[in-house]
Design a protein around this motif. Structure first.
Motif, PDB file in Angstrom:
ATOM      1  N   PRO A  50       0.842  -1.277  -0.034  1.00  0.00           N
ATOM      2  CA  PRO A  50      -0.144  -0.062   0.157  1.00  0.00           C
ATOM      3  C   PRO A  50       0.878   1.238   0.287  1.00  0.00           C
ATOM      4  N   GLN A  51       0.425   2.096  -0.835  1.00  0.00           N
ATOM      5  CA  GLN A  51       1.105   3.387  -0.798  1.00  0.00           C
ATOM      6  C   GLN A  51       0.557   4.499  -0.060  1.00  0.00           C
ATOM      7  N   ARG A  52      -0.822   4.317   0.389  1.00  0.00           N
ATOM      8  CA  ARG A  52      -1.273   5.121   1.058  1.00  0.00           C
ATOM      9  C   ARG A  52      -1.923   4.271   2.404  1.00  0.00           C
ATOM     10  N   GLU A  53      -2.081   5.051   3.602  1.00  0.00           N
ATOM     11  CA  GLU A  53      -2.916   4.320   4.694  1.00  0.00           C
ATOM     12  C   GLU A  53      -3.731   5.542   5.266  1.00  0.00           C
ATOM     13  N   TRP A  54      -4.951   4.972   5.508  1.00  0.00           N
ATOM     14  CA  TRP A  54      -6.092   6.047   6.189  1.00  0.00           C
ATOM     15  C   TRP A  54      -6.390   5.617   7.602  1.00  0.00           C
ATOM     16  N   TRP A  55      -6.207   6.385   8.447  1.00  0.00           N
ATOM     17  CA  TRP A  55      -6.730   6.129  10.032  1.00  0.00           C
ATOM     18  C   TRP A  55      -7.814   7.054  10.137  1.00  0.00           C
ATOM     19  N   LEU A  56      -9.000   6.364  10.181  1.00  0.00           N
ATOM     20  CA  LEU A  56     -10.527   6.949  10.102  1.00  0.00           C
ATOM     21  C   LEU A  56     -11.034   6.778  11.365  1.00  0.00           C
ATOM     22  N   SER A  57     -11.732   8.048  11.768  1.00  0.00           N
ATOM     23  CA  SER A  57     -12.254   8.082  13.093  1.00  0.00           C
ATOM     24  C   SER A  57     -13.715   8.374  12.894  1.00  0.00           C
ATOM     25  N   GLU A  58     -14.576   7.626  13.812  1.00  0.00           N
ATOM     26  CA  GLU A  58     -16.020   7.702  13.755  1.00  0.00           C
ATOM     27  C   GLU A  58     -16.507   8.626  14.790  1.00  0.00           C
ATOM     28  N   THR A  59     -15.677   9.127  15.696  1.00  0.00           N
ATOM     29  CA  THR A  59     -16.110  10.247  16.342  1.00  0.00           C
ATOM     30  C   THR A  59     -15.386  11.584  15.965  1.00  0.00           C
ATOM     31  N   PRO A  60     -16.005  12.633  16.470  1.00  0.00           N
ATOM     32  CA  PRO A  60     -15.683  14.052  15.827  1.00  0.00           C
ATOM     33  C   PRO A  60     -14.221  14.431  16.122  1.00  0.00           C
ATOM     34  N   LEU A  61     -13.755  15.166  15.178  1.00  0.00           N
ATOM     35  CA  LEU A  61     -12.287  15.331  15.472  1.00  0.00           C
ATOM     36  C   LEU A  61     -12.072  16.847  15.608  1.00  0.00           C
ATOM     37  N   THR A  62     -10.995  16.984  16.195  1.00  0.00           N
ATOM     38  CA  THR A  62     -10.417  18.642  16.561  1.00  0.00           C
ATOM     39  C   THR A  62      -9.159  18.846  15.946  1.00  0.00           C
ATOM     40  N   ASP A  63      -8.965  19.883  15.345  1.00  0.00           N
ATOM     41  CA  ASP A  63      -7.596  20.107  14.862  1.00  0.00           C
ATOM     42  C   ASP A  63      -6.817  21.388  16.077  1.00  0.00           C
ATOM     43  N   HIS A  64      -5.350  20.989  16.163  1.00  0.00           N
ATOM     44  CA  HIS A  64      -4.765  21.861  17.312  1.00  0.00           C
ATOM     45  C   HIS A  64      -3.282  22.300  16.172  1.00  0.00           C
ATOM     46  N   SER A  65      -3.182  23.529  16.626  1.00  0.00           N
ATOM     47  CA  SER A  65      -1.955  23.755  15.842  1.00  0.00           C
ATOM     48  C   SER A  65      -1.245  25.163  16.322  1.00  0.00           C
ATOM     49  N   THR A  66       0.391  25.168  16.397  1.00  0.00           N
ATOM     50  CA  THR A  66       0.874  26.157  17.004  1.00  0.00           C
ATOM     51  C   THR A  66       1.981  26.329  15.777  1.00  0.00           C
ATOM     52  N   GLY A  67       1.838  27.414  14.909  1.00  0.00           N
ATOM     53  CA  GLY A  67       2.801  27.587  13.912  1.00  0.00           C
ATOM     54  C   GLY A  67       2.821  26.236  12.872  1.00  0.00           C
ATOM     55  N   GLU A  68       3.914  25.847  12.828  1.00  0.00           N
ATOM     56  CA  GLU A  68       4.134  24.596  11.926  1.00  0.00           C
ATOM     57  C   GLU A  68       3.902  23.260  12.670  1.00  0.00           C
ATOM     58  N   LEU A  69       3.563  23.269  13.969  1.00  0.00           N
ATOM     59  CA  LEU A  69       3.185  22.142  14.726  1.00  0.00           C
ATOM     60  C   LEU A  69       1.793  21.949  14.542  1.00  0.00           C
ATOM     61  N   GLY A  70       1.453  20.729  14.049  1.00  0.00           N
ATOM     62  CA  GLY A  70      -0.131  20.499  14.044  1.00  0.00           C
ATOM     63  C   GLY A  70      -0.380  19.164  14.455  1.00  0.00           C
ATOM     64  N   LEU A  71      -1.618  18.863  14.943  1.00  0.00           N
ATOM     65  CA  LEU A  71      -2.231  17.899  15.478  1.00  0.00           C
ATOM     66  C   LEU A  71      -3.539  17.844  15.445  1.00  0.00           C
ATOM     67  N   ARG A  72      -4.237  16.616  14.974  1.00  0.00           N
ATOM     68  CA  ARG A  72      -5.628  16.426  14.961  1.00  0.00           C
ATOM     69  C   ARG A  72      -5.922  15.001  15.753  1.00  0.00           C
ATOM     70  N   THR A  73      -6.993  15.461  16.616  1.00  0.00           N
ATOM     71  CA  THR A  73      -7.327  14.298  17.620  1.00  0.00           C
ATOM     72  C   THR A  73      -8.855  13.846  17.465  1.00  0.00           C
ATOM     73  N   ASN A  74      -9.245  12.811  18.138  1.00  0.00           N
ATOM     74  CA  ASN A  74     -10.646  12.505  18.532  1.00  0.00           C
ATOM     75  C   ASN A  74     -10.578  12.426  20.007  1.00  0.00           C
ATOM     76  N   ALA A  75     -11.424  11.760  20.938  1.00  0.00           N
ATOM     77  CA  ALA A  75     -11.420  11.770  22.324  1.00  0.00           C
ATOM     78  C   ALA A  75     -10.249  11.107  22.778  1.00  0.00           C
ATOM     79  N   ASP A  76      -9.793  10.022  22.105  1.00  0.00           N
ATOM     80  CA  ASP A  76      -8.883   8.922  22.599  1.00  0.00           C
ATOM     81  C   ASP A  76      -7.326   9.111  22.103  1.00  0.00           C
TER      82      ASP A  76
END
Length: 311
Positions: A50-76
């Motif tokens: 596989p050339q791509r992998e998708w990690w998919l969430s069934e629950t809502p997501l939130t984006d966090h970023s400070t400058g070039e540092l980024g993070l996407r989360t669900n509750a866990d």
């Protein structure tokens, strides 16, 4: 305690979901345009699988970023990344890597996911420099300082992979969790954080695997190392078999029946692709060209296993 996995892993070319459900998309090989915050581009040549992998969430997501540092989360759990420019690595590799990990560790508690479970580092010019000035050894100094300054002891170190990539700079990609995982060490191997001085002034700060509360085993980059010494120098076929023994030993140390979800094989010489038995490794197996942290090591594998019976 989380009883079911907080994501679904897909290796379809383009799953039929909108971007708002994508925790992480990993892309190997070449890609066009600027990546989204939730897309990791390894920059490593793609050889097979596989050339791509998708990690998919069934629950809502939130984006966090400070400058070039980024993070996407669900509750866990959450996935994030931070890039280090080549100019910073050339100026002071240890200091720039320390600063990068310190920024990550400072952000995590603000997101509700305070535990650093896993890190992947794709490091340009990994073997540049002589002796303790080698870039990989300087990286280990910086990472170790940041984890120590954050108050983490060896049992709280993340699982980790560090691979040399073509081109300049570095990308630190990471996985964070709401709950801690349990560190698992390999009885066939010296713990990396206990390596002797011959491997550098700062031993590598990672654990061999993390067993999560949702029934998965996250395995660090694993190579043909027994005790602390490399085995079968420059013999890829023998190193692959030794690496598989180490993966089996980790599964046994973790207890229970573990089924493979994904394996990534990092191969120094693409001409040796035929030596990789993807069927024997099991699960979704991607093979990439990359440089392992020790020059005599020709191959490294990382893996993700799920306890049998979990969906």
């Amino acid at each position: 305690m989380t009883r079911t996995p907080p994501y679904r892993l897909s290796t379809e070319a383009e799953p039929a979901v909108d971007a708002g459900r994508v925790l992480l998309c990993v892309t190997h090989g070449e890609a066009e345009g600027e990546p989204a915050m939730w897309e990791l581009r390894t920059g490593l040549p793609h050889l097979a699988g596989p050339q791509r992998e998708w990690w998919l969430s069934e629950t809502p997501l939130t984006d966090h970023s400070t400058g070039e540092l980024g993070l996407r989360t669900n509750a866990d759990i959450g996935f994030g990344q931070l890039r280090i420019p080549e100019s910073a690595l050339r100026a002071d590799c240890a200091a720039s890597c320390e600063e990068a990990f310190a920024r990550i560790l400072a952000l995590l508690p603000t997101t509700g996911l305070p535990h650093l479970l896993r890190s992947w580092i794709y490091l340009g010019h990994i073997h540049a420099g002589e002796g303790d000035d080698e870039r990989y050894r300087q990286f280990c100094i910086g990472r170790g300082r940041a984890l120590t300054a954050a108050g983490l002891d060896a049992n709280a170190f993340p699982a980790a992979t560090v691979i040399g990539r073509p081109g300049d700079g570095a990308c630190i990609h990471f996985m964070a969790g709401r709950e801690p995982a349990e560190a698992i060490e390999n009885p066939r191997q010296t713990s990396a954080f206990d390596y002797p001085r011959r491997y550098g002034p700062q031993p590598p700060s990672f654990v061999r695997a993390q067993r999560t509360s949702w029934g998965e085993l996250i395995v660090s980059g694993t190579a043909a190392v027994v005790g602390h010494e490399s085995r079968h120098p420059d013999d890829t076929a023998a190193q692959l078999l030794e690496t598989e023994r180490n993966l089996a030993a980790l599964r046994e140390a973790a207890g229970g029946d573990w089924q493979p979800l994904r394996t990534v094989v990092y191969l120094r010489d693409p001409a040796e692709l035929a030596l990789v038995d993807r069927e024997r490794l099991g699960g979704a197996v991607s093979v990439l060209q990359g440089d392992v942290c020790r020059p005599e090591l020709m191959v490294e594998c990382e893996a993700l296993y799920r306890r049998a019976g979990r969906n």
